[in-house]
Design a protein around this motif. Structure first.
Motif, PDB file in Angstrom:
ATOM      1  N   ASP A  72     -16.953 -13.957 -72.701  1.00 10.14           N
ATOM      2  CA  ASP A  72     -16.864 -13.227 -73.971  1.00 10.14           C
ATOM      3  C   ASP A  72     -17.988 -11.884 -73.618  1.00 10.14           C
ATOM      4  O   ASP A  72     -17.193 -10.853 -73.909  1.00 10.14           O
ATOM      5  CB  ASP A  72     -17.199 -13.874 -75.128  1.00 10.14           C
ATOM      6  CG  ASP A  72     -16.275 -15.004 -75.543  1.00 10.14           C
ATOM      7  OD1 ASP A  72     -15.142 -14.993 -74.810  1.00 10.14           O
ATOM      8  OD2 ASP A  72     -16.583 -15.849 -76.599  1.00 10.14           O
ATOM      9  N   VAL A  73     -18.904 -12.075 -73.210  1.00  6.98           N
ATOM     10  CA  VAL A  73     -19.706 -10.962 -73.198  1.00  6.98           C
ATOM     11  C   VAL A  73     -19.469 -10.228 -71.925  1.00  6.98           C
ATOM     12  O   VAL A  73     -19.459  -8.860 -72.052  1.00  6.98           O
ATOM     13  CB  VAL A  73     -21.328 -11.400 -72.955  1.00  6.98           C
ATOM     14  CG1 VAL A  73     -21.702 -11.728 -71.625  1.00  6.98           C
ATOM     15  CG2 VAL A  73     -22.386 -10.281 -73.364  1.00  6.98           C
ATOM     16  N   ILE A  74     -18.883 -10.685 -70.948  1.00  3.58           N
ATOM     17  CA  ILE A  74     -18.409 -10.059 -69.534  1.00  3.58           C
ATOM     18  C   ILE A  74     -17.245  -9.341 -70.373  1.00  3.58           C
ATOM     19  O   ILE A  74     -17.022  -7.968 -69.801  1.00  3.58           O
ATOM     20  CB  ILE A  74     -18.195 -10.943 -68.502  1.00  3.58           C
ATOM     21  CG1 ILE A  74     -19.342 -11.706 -68.059  1.00  3.58           C
ATOM     22  CG2 ILE A  74     -17.301 -10.216 -67.215  1.00  3.58           C
ATOM     23  CD1 ILE A  74     -19.244 -12.763 -66.924  1.00  3.58           C
ATOM     24  N   ARG A  80     -34.395  -0.333 -71.807  1.00  7.20           N
ATOM     25  CA  ARG A  80     -35.517  -0.840 -72.717  1.00  7.20           C
ATOM     26  C   ARG A  80     -36.237  -1.682 -71.723  1.00  7.20           C
ATOM     27  O   ARG A  80     -36.675  -1.247 -70.688  1.00  7.20           O
ATOM     28  CB  ARG A  80     -34.819  -1.579 -73.851  1.00  7.20           C
ATOM     29  CG  ARG A  80     -34.485  -0.546 -74.793  1.00  7.20           C
ATOM     30  CD  ARG A  80     -33.589  -1.016 -76.091  1.00  7.20           C
ATOM     31  NE  ARG A  80     -34.404  -2.038 -76.642  1.00  7.20           N
ATOM     32  CZ  ARG A  80     -33.849  -3.161 -77.579  1.00  7.20           C
ATOM     33  NH1 ARG A  80     -32.603  -3.137 -77.870  1.00  7.20           N
ATOM     34  NH2 ARG A  80     -34.731  -4.014 -78.065  1.00  7.20           N
ATOM     35  N   VAL A  81     -36.597  -2.999 -72.270  1.00  8.84           N
ATOM     36  CA  VAL A  81     -36.909  -3.910 -71.338  1.00  8.84           C
ATOM     37  C   VAL A  81     -36.175  -4.148 -69.970  1.00  8.84           C
ATOM     38  O   VAL A  81     -36.508  -4.207 -68.910  1.00  8.84           O
ATOM     39  CB  VAL A  81     -37.406  -5.427 -71.882  1.00  8.84           C
ATOM     40  CG1 VAL A  81     -37.716  -6.309 -70.893  1.00  8.84           C
ATOM     41  CG2 VAL A  81     -38.497  -4.853 -72.869  1.00  8.84           C
ATOM     42  N   GLY A  82     -34.691  -3.892 -70.351  1.00 15.46           N
ATOM     43  CA  GLY A  82     -33.995  -4.021 -69.228  1.00 15.46           C
ATOM     44  C   GLY A  82     -33.091  -2.714 -69.312  1.00 15.46           C
ATOM     45  O   GLY A  82     -33.064  -1.891 -70.296  1.00 15.46           O
ATOM     46  N   ARG A  94     -36.441  -9.709 -62.143  1.00 15.54           N
ATOM     47  CA  ARG A  94     -37.246  -9.659 -63.177  1.00 15.54           C
ATOM     48  C   ARG A  94     -36.567 -10.456 -64.241  1.00 15.54           C
ATOM     49  O   ARG A  94     -36.919 -10.782 -65.358  1.00 15.54           O
ATOM     50  CB  ARG A  94     -37.892  -8.581 -63.545  1.00 15.54           C
ATOM     51  CG  ARG A  94     -38.858  -8.057 -62.663  1.00 15.54           C
ATOM     52  CD  ARG A  94     -39.755  -6.949 -63.239  1.00 15.54           C
ATOM     53  NE  ARG A  94     -40.589  -6.493 -62.186  1.00 15.54           N
ATOM     54  CZ  ARG A  94     -40.495  -5.268 -61.662  1.00 15.54           C
ATOM     55  NH1 ARG A  94     -39.758  -4.471 -62.186  1.00 15.54           N
ATOM     56  NH2 ARG A  94     -41.156  -4.850 -60.339  1.00 15.54           N
ATOM     57  N   MET A  95     -35.151 -10.281 -64.484  1.00 18.80           N
ATOM     58  CA  MET A  95     -34.514 -11.171 -65.598  1.00 18.80           C
ATOM     59  C   MET A  95     -34.565 -12.360 -65.173  1.00 18.80           C
ATOM     60  O   MET A  95     -33.886 -12.879 -64.321  1.00 18.80           O
ATOM     61  CB  MET A  95     -33.076 -10.508 -65.801  1.00 18.80           C
ATOM     62  CG  MET A  95     -32.387 -11.274 -66.639  1.00 18.80           C
ATOM     63  SD  MET A  95     -30.761 -10.005 -67.390  1.00 18.80           S
ATOM     64  CE  MET A  95     -29.646 -11.523 -67.676  1.00 18.80           C
ATOM     65  N   GLY A  96     -34.962 -13.275 -66.230  1.00 16.09           N
ATOM     66  CA  GLY A  96     -35.155 -14.587 -66.147  1.00 16.09           C
ATOM     67  C   GLY A  96     -34.199 -15.423 -67.390  1.00 16.09           C
ATOM     68  O   GLY A  96     -33.907 -16.680 -67.285  1.00 16.09           O
ATOM     69  N   GLY A 113     -18.328  -2.760 -63.097  1.00 20.74           N
ATOM     70  CA  GLY A 113     -17.944  -1.832 -61.986  1.00 20.74           C
ATOM     71  C   GLY A 113     -18.985  -0.895 -61.426  1.00 20.74           C
ATOM     72  O   GLY A 113     -18.664  -0.049 -60.514  1.00 20.74           O
ATOM     73  N   ARG A 114     -20.204  -1.200 -61.828  1.00 16.43           N
ATOM     74  CA  ARG A 114     -21.202  -0.266 -61.300  1.00 16.43           C
ATOM     75  C   ARG A 114     -22.032  -0.781 -60.272  1.00 16.43           C
ATOM     76  O   ARG A 114     -22.041  -2.108 -60.268  1.00 16.43           O
ATOM     77  CB  ARG A 114     -22.360   0.095 -62.363  1.00 16.43           C
ATOM     78  CG  ARG A 114     -23.282   1.185 -62.070  1.00 16.43           C
ATOM     79  CD  ARG A 114     -23.898   1.796 -63.322  1.00 16.43           C
ATOM     80  NE  ARG A 114     -25.094   0.761 -63.820  1.00 16.43           N
ATOM     81  CZ  ARG A 114     -25.356   0.993 -65.339  1.00 16.43           C
ATOM     82  NH1 ARG A 114     -25.091   1.844 -66.076  1.00 16.43           N
ATOM     83  NH2 ARG A 114     -26.111   0.005 -65.758  1.00 16.43           N
ATOM     84  N   LYS A 115     -22.512  -0.169 -59.223  1.00 21.01           N
ATOM     85  CA  LYS A 115     -23.409  -0.917 -58.371  1.00 21.01           C
ATOM     86  C   LYS A 115     -24.591  -1.490 -58.880  1.00 21.01           C
ATOM     87  O   LYS A 115     -25.094  -0.685 -59.894  1.00 21.01           O
ATOM     88  CB  LYS A 115     -23.830   0.205 -57.315  1.00 21.01           C
ATOM     89  CG  LYS A 115     -24.419  -0.456 -56.050  1.00 21.01           C
ATOM     90  CD  LYS A 115     -24.973   0.900 -54.778  1.00 21.01           C
ATOM     91  CE  LYS A 115     -25.631   0.215 -53.895  1.00 21.01           C
ATOM     92  NZ  LYS A 115     -27.032   0.101 -54.125  1.00 21.01           N
ATOM     93  N   ALA A 116     -25.005  -2.524 -58.554  1.00 25.54           N
ATOM     94  CA  ALA A 116     -26.308  -2.999 -59.023  1.00 25.54           C
ATOM     95  C   ALA A 116     -27.436  -2.266 -58.788  1.00 25.54           C
ATOM     96  O   ALA A 116     -27.662  -1.390 -57.770  1.00 25.54           O
ATOM     97  CB  ALA A 116     -26.472  -4.434 -58.517  1.00 25.54           C
ATOM     98  N   GLY A 117     -28.374  -2.279 -59.829  1.00 27.58           N
ATOM     99  CA  GLY A 117     -29.617  -1.570 -59.555  1.00 27.58           C
ATOM    100  C   GLY A 117     -29.554  -0.061 -59.781  1.00 27.58           C
ATOM    101  O   GLY A 117     -30.394   0.705 -59.085  1.00 27.58           O
ATOM    102  N   ARG A 163     -31.025 -16.851 -69.020  1.00 30.28           N
ATOM    103  CA  ARG A 163     -29.809 -17.511 -68.822  1.00 30.28           C
ATOM    104  C   ARG A 163     -28.697 -17.645 -69.890  1.00 30.28           C
ATOM    105  O   ARG A 163     -29.568 -18.139 -70.841  1.00 30.28           O
ATOM    106  CB  ARG A 163     -29.956 -18.871 -68.078  1.00 30.28           C
ATOM    107  CG  ARG A 163     -31.066 -18.863 -66.819  1.00 30.28           C
ATOM    108  CD  ARG A 163     -31.135 -20.202 -66.317  1.00 30.28           C
ATOM    109  NE  ARG A 163     -32.120 -20.266 -65.223  1.00 30.28           N
ATOM    110  CZ  ARG A 163     -32.414 -21.134 -64.572  1.00 30.28           C
ATOM    111  NH1 ARG A 163     -31.847 -22.456 -64.718  1.00 30.28           N
ATOM    112  NH2 ARG A 163     -33.478 -21.338 -63.548  1.00 30.28           N
ATOM    113  N   LEU A 164     -27.572 -17.621 -69.596  1.00 26.26           N
ATOM    114  CA  LEU A 164     -26.562 -17.919 -70.689  1.00 26.26           C
ATOM    115  C   LEU A 164     -25.552 -18.998 -70.303  1.00 26.26           C
ATOM    116  O   LEU A 164     -25.000 -19.042 -69.436  1.00 26.26           O
ATOM    117  CB  LEU A 164     -25.815 -16.518 -71.002  1.00 26.26           C
ATOM    118  CG  LEU A 164     -25.020 -16.539 -72.349  1.00 26.26           C
ATOM    119  CD1 LEU A 164     -25.854 -16.725 -73.492  1.00 26.26           C
ATOM    120  CD2 LEU A 164     -24.088 -15.416 -72.194  1.00 26.26           C
ATOM    121  N   GLY A 165     -26.312 -20.212 -70.759  1.00 28.63           N
ATOM    122  CA  GLY A 165     -25.563 -21.560 -70.254  1.00 28.63           C
ATOM    123  C   GLY A 165     -24.098 -21.770 -70.696  1.00 28.63           C
ATOM    124  O   GLY A 165     -23.295 -22.208 -69.588  1.00 28.63           O
TER     125      GLY A 165
END
Lengths: 137, 195
Positions: free
Chosen positions: A123-125, A58-60, A110-112, A68-72, A114-116
């Motif tokens: 939890d999300v991880i 989607r937008v992301g 482009r992701m700005g 476990g996946r390579k970034a990008g 933040r989950l403080g």
């Protein structure tokens, strides 16, 4: 609050230990915080779900298997040059740093968002990790 | 539900959709000043981070506009709900215009909407069968959008831009609460319903 500002030496010790574990190690990045995948699913729906889906870009980018996946490397997603050329794999520690401040980890991304809150990050991880395990990654 | 729809309807009558985009453009009155103030290093590069974040947000607004459009064209919405959907869609267009204007003023190029076929997949429209499904999709989208704006605020380079995001987040939160009420869902008990 007080405690957070002046961490006891043993907490500092644990943080350092966490940082030096191998990248694929299962130790939570923030000590004492066990991620709960079920809560993480709710965090994901409320906080990530506007930009991300598990199976659609989607937008992301699509997220299933991202732990476990390579970034990008989500197929078909037009990444920023910065994330496209990143050379690391998404694990507990990198995801925690990313969600704290993506642009500090990967300048030019482009992701700005933040989950403080460290607990909600854990939890999300845990949720993303469970999905990867289920998908056999 | 009926009560809400009726009162929304009278509000539609008062506000008028055409007024909305003008108001939304006014929201960014300070942005040229902002661009000048932050433009000590000339060129787009100085603002690239903000431009990227605003463009991602603009992508969300495009998606919301299309989601309400798909809902409106579906034939599944009762008149009162349709009016509400179109009112919200008009406000998302206001956000779109405001964000696109801000991107341009910072020297960037606003992203375009994707095409309908892409949104059909990314919004999983195949799973939509009735009015409640549409309201649930809208409810989830509005909550996610409010949280997204709140979450990107600390990454923005200027307080003026953060304030724009706060204004948009407040609109999305208002949409969410009306949709939540229309669906008959309970509001969460604890404070900080968003963020």
């Amino acid at each position: 609050m007080q405690k957070l500002q002046t961490p006891a030496p043993w907490i500092v010790g644990l943080v350092v230990a966490g940082l030096t574990l191998p990248a694929t190690g299962g130790a939570p990045h923030t000590p004492g915080l066990q991620g709960d995948a079920a809560r993480g699913a709710q965090v994901y729906a409320a906080n990530c779900g506007s930009c991300h889906s598990l199976d659609a870009n989607r937008v992301g980018p699509a997220h299933r298997g991202v732990f476990g996946r390579k970034a990008g490397t989500a197929p078909g997603f037009a990444y920023s040059p910065a994330l496209h050329s990143a050379r690391f794999v998404w694990d507990q520690r990198m995801l925690d740093r990313w969600l704290q401040n993506p642009q500090a980890l990967v300048p030019g991304t482009r992701m700005g968002f933040r989950l403080g809150d460290p607990q909600r990050r854990a939890d999300v991880i845990a949720y993303l990790r469970q999905l990867s395990a289920a998908a056999g990654h | 539900m009926d009560k809400i729809i009726t009162s929304r309807r009278s509000m539609v009558g008062i506000a008028g959709v055409s007024v909305l985009s003008a108001a939304a453009i006014g929201v960014l009155g300070n942005v040229p000043a902002l661009a000048r103030a932050r433009g000590k290093r000339p060129g787009v590069a100085a603002h690239q981070g903000d431009i990227d974040i605003l463009n991602v947000a603009l992508g969300l607004e495009h998606e919301a506009i299309e989601a309400y459009q798909i809902g409106a064209e579906s034939g599944l919405l009762e008149k009162g709900v349709l009016d509400l959907a179109l009112l919200f869609q008009g406000q998302h267009k206001g956000h779109r215009d405001a964000l696109a204007g801000a991107v341009r003023q910072l020297g960037g190029t606003p992203v375009n909407a994707k095409n309908r076929a892409d949104y059909m997949v990314s919004l999983n429209i195949a799973a939509i069968h009735n009015q409640t499904d549409i309201l649930r999709l809208a409810q989830a989208h509005e909550r996610g959008a409010a949280n997204a704006y709140i979450g990107v605020m600390p990454s923005l380079g200027g307080r003026d831009l953060a304030q724009v995001c706060a204004k948009i987040a407040a609109d999305e939160a208002a949409h969410w609460s009306l949709l939540t009420s229309a669906l008959g869902d309970k509001l969460p008990g604890p404070a900080f319903m968003f963020g």
